[in-house]
Structure formats: structure tokens, C-alpha cells
Design an enzyme around this catalytic site. Sequence first.
Site, PDB file in Angstrom:
ATOM      1  N   HIS A 109     -21.525 -59.231  96.721  1.00 45.81           N
ATOM      2  CA  HIS A 109     -20.879 -57.986  97.147  1.00 45.81           C
ATOM      3  C   HIS A 109     -21.893 -56.842  97.063  1.00 45.81           C
ATOM      4  CE1 HIS A 109     -17.680 -55.185  97.940  1.00 45.81           C
ATOM      5  NE2 HIS A 109     -18.158 -54.436  96.964  1.00 45.81           N
ATOM      6  N   ASP A 145     -12.906 -59.374  95.268  1.00 44.10           N
ATOM      7  CA  ASP A 145     -14.126 -59.020  94.525  1.00 44.10           C
ATOM      8  C   ASP A 145     -13.850 -58.794  93.034  1.00 44.10           C
ATOM      9  OD1 ASP A 145     -15.545 -59.095  96.977  1.00 44.10           O
ATOM     10  OD2 ASP A 145     -14.978 -57.036  97.410  1.00 44.10           O
TER      11      ASP A 145
HETATM   12  C1  GRF Z   1     -24.045 -58.472 102.749  1.00 42.67           C
HETATM   13  O1  GRF Z   1     -24.181 -57.089 102.630  1.00 42.67           O
HETATM   14  C2  GRF Z   1     -23.180 -59.013 101.629  1.00 42.67           C
HETATM   15  O2  GRF Z   1     -23.315 -58.292 100.454  1.00 42.67           O
HETATM   16  C3  GRF Z   1     -21.784 -58.842 102.192  1.00 42.67           C
HETATM   17  O3  GRF Z   1     -21.911 -59.119 103.556  1.00 42.67           O
HETATM   18  C4  GRF Z   1     -23.241 -58.876 103.982  1.00 42.67           C
HETATM   19  C5  GRF Z   1     -23.752 -60.145 104.590  1.00 42.67           C
HETATM   20  O4  GRF Z   1     -25.024 -60.014 105.153  1.00 42.67           O
HETATM   21  N1  GRF Z   1     -20.862 -59.687 101.478  1.00 42.67           N
HETATM   22  P1  GRF Z   1     -25.759 -61.292 105.702  1.00 42.67           P
HETATM   23  O5  GRF Z   1     -24.818 -61.920 106.749  1.00 42.67           O
HETATM   24  O6  GRF Z   1     -26.036 -62.216 104.573  1.00 42.67           O
HETATM   25  O7  GRF Z   1     -27.021 -60.788 106.356  1.00 42.67           O
END
Ligand code: GRF
Length: 217
Positions: A109, A145
Site C-alpha cells: 500500500h 488495508d
Molecule cells: C502501487 O502504488 C501499489 O502501492 C498500489 O498499486 C500500485 C501498483 O503499481 N497497491 P504497479 O502496478 O506495481 O506498478
Amino acid sequence: MLNLGVLASGRGSNFQAIIDAINSGYLKAEIKVLITDNPNAYAIERARRHGIEYLIMLPKDYPSKDDYYRAIAEELKRRGVDLVILAGFMRVVKRPLIDAYPMRIMNIHPALLPSFPGLHGQKQAVDYGVKISGCTVHFVDEGVDTGPIIIQAAVPVYDDDTEESLSERILRQEHRIFPYAIRLFAEGRLSVEGRIVRIKDHPKEESHFTNPPVEGI
Ligand code: GRF
């Protein structure tokens, strides 16, 4: 060898960080499958490139949410997955999957939980005016979360930050802490007592920073 199943909905940069950590030998694990709920997810391209099996599973093809998550759990079990990784999976996972993998699902998160849960954690931090934010890897329970926290990384938030600039800064830390959290799991160093995740033999460093830096003391 630890078998991973990755669930992702989009770009998949965290998925890529995990692939890279495995390929470099940092993380001793194998990704058995990528499951996505988005046929256009760039994560699919990453899976293809690395010869990882992928499944596109859409909730609308199942009679209920529970059936959807039951089907996902079955696909994961069928492939011998030990640990499920939510790498930008934009849905709240439901009981049938959580029950199949209790304290065996990790999520990342983009905020320091319990602050700013839910969507747009980075924007929430910018709008609130906090001076420090970051990211959190946690085990997944039924809440949004809310599960036990494994590792967090802090970054400064500047007064001229936008959602985009803060997201980039946080993302760089996501790509470090997610592979590390999985590695701790692979090494059998994580145990959970209630809300507390205990980490065997973890180095204790009194590292700290303030934002802004304190001048003169
Ligand atoms: C990230 O910011 C993660 O924290 C959130 O969704 C986003 C995913 O990014 N849960 P990616 O697809 O891994 O580039």
C-alpha cells in the site's frame, strides 16, 4: 523453493521488481502464475516476456464475488502456490481466498498505514499535508488495508509535491520493501501474533530523519 502467485491489475512495476529479485538471486522463489482482472494490464506483457503463465479472470464471469475468489484460490492451489502477492490488485479480496491463504497473502500500500488506506494513498497524503509518508507491506485480512504490518518505508513529502511526484518517490521504496518482505517469508523469519508480525533476527537500526531537516540542533 517458495511458490508465488501474483495478482495484479495494471502496470505491474512491483511484479517486475519481484521478477528481478528472483532473477538476480536475491529472492529464492518461483512465480507460478500471474492472475489479472484486467485484459489490458501491462503486467501481462511482463509475464509473457519472462515466460510466466498468466490467467485473465474477470469477476463478471462468476455468479458472485465469493465464486470469483474461490476460483482464484483453486487456480493458485492447483499450481502449488504457497504465498499470494497482491501487486497493485485493485480489489478488496474476499473470504474464500483469505480462508484458503490465511496470513499467506501480502499486499503493498502506498502510504504509512493505518494512515490513508483505500484508493489514492499518495494523493490523500499530499492533500492532508503530512511531512512524511511512505509505503507498507502487510498481510491481508478482510478489511481494507488493515492486516498485520510486515515492513514500512518512509519518504519525505515536500510542500511542492504533486500526487505524481510523491508516487514516484514512494514507488522506488515499494520496489525495495516488497521483495524484502517476501524474502523474509521465504526464509521462514515471519510469524504473526494478533496484529504483530515478529521478524526473526532482524537488525535494529535507530535510523531516523525529519522533514524538514532540523537545522542547528
Ligand atoms: C502501487 O502504488 C501499489 O502501492 C498500489 O498499486 C500500485 C501498483 O503499481 N497497491 P504497479 O502496478 O506495481 O506498478
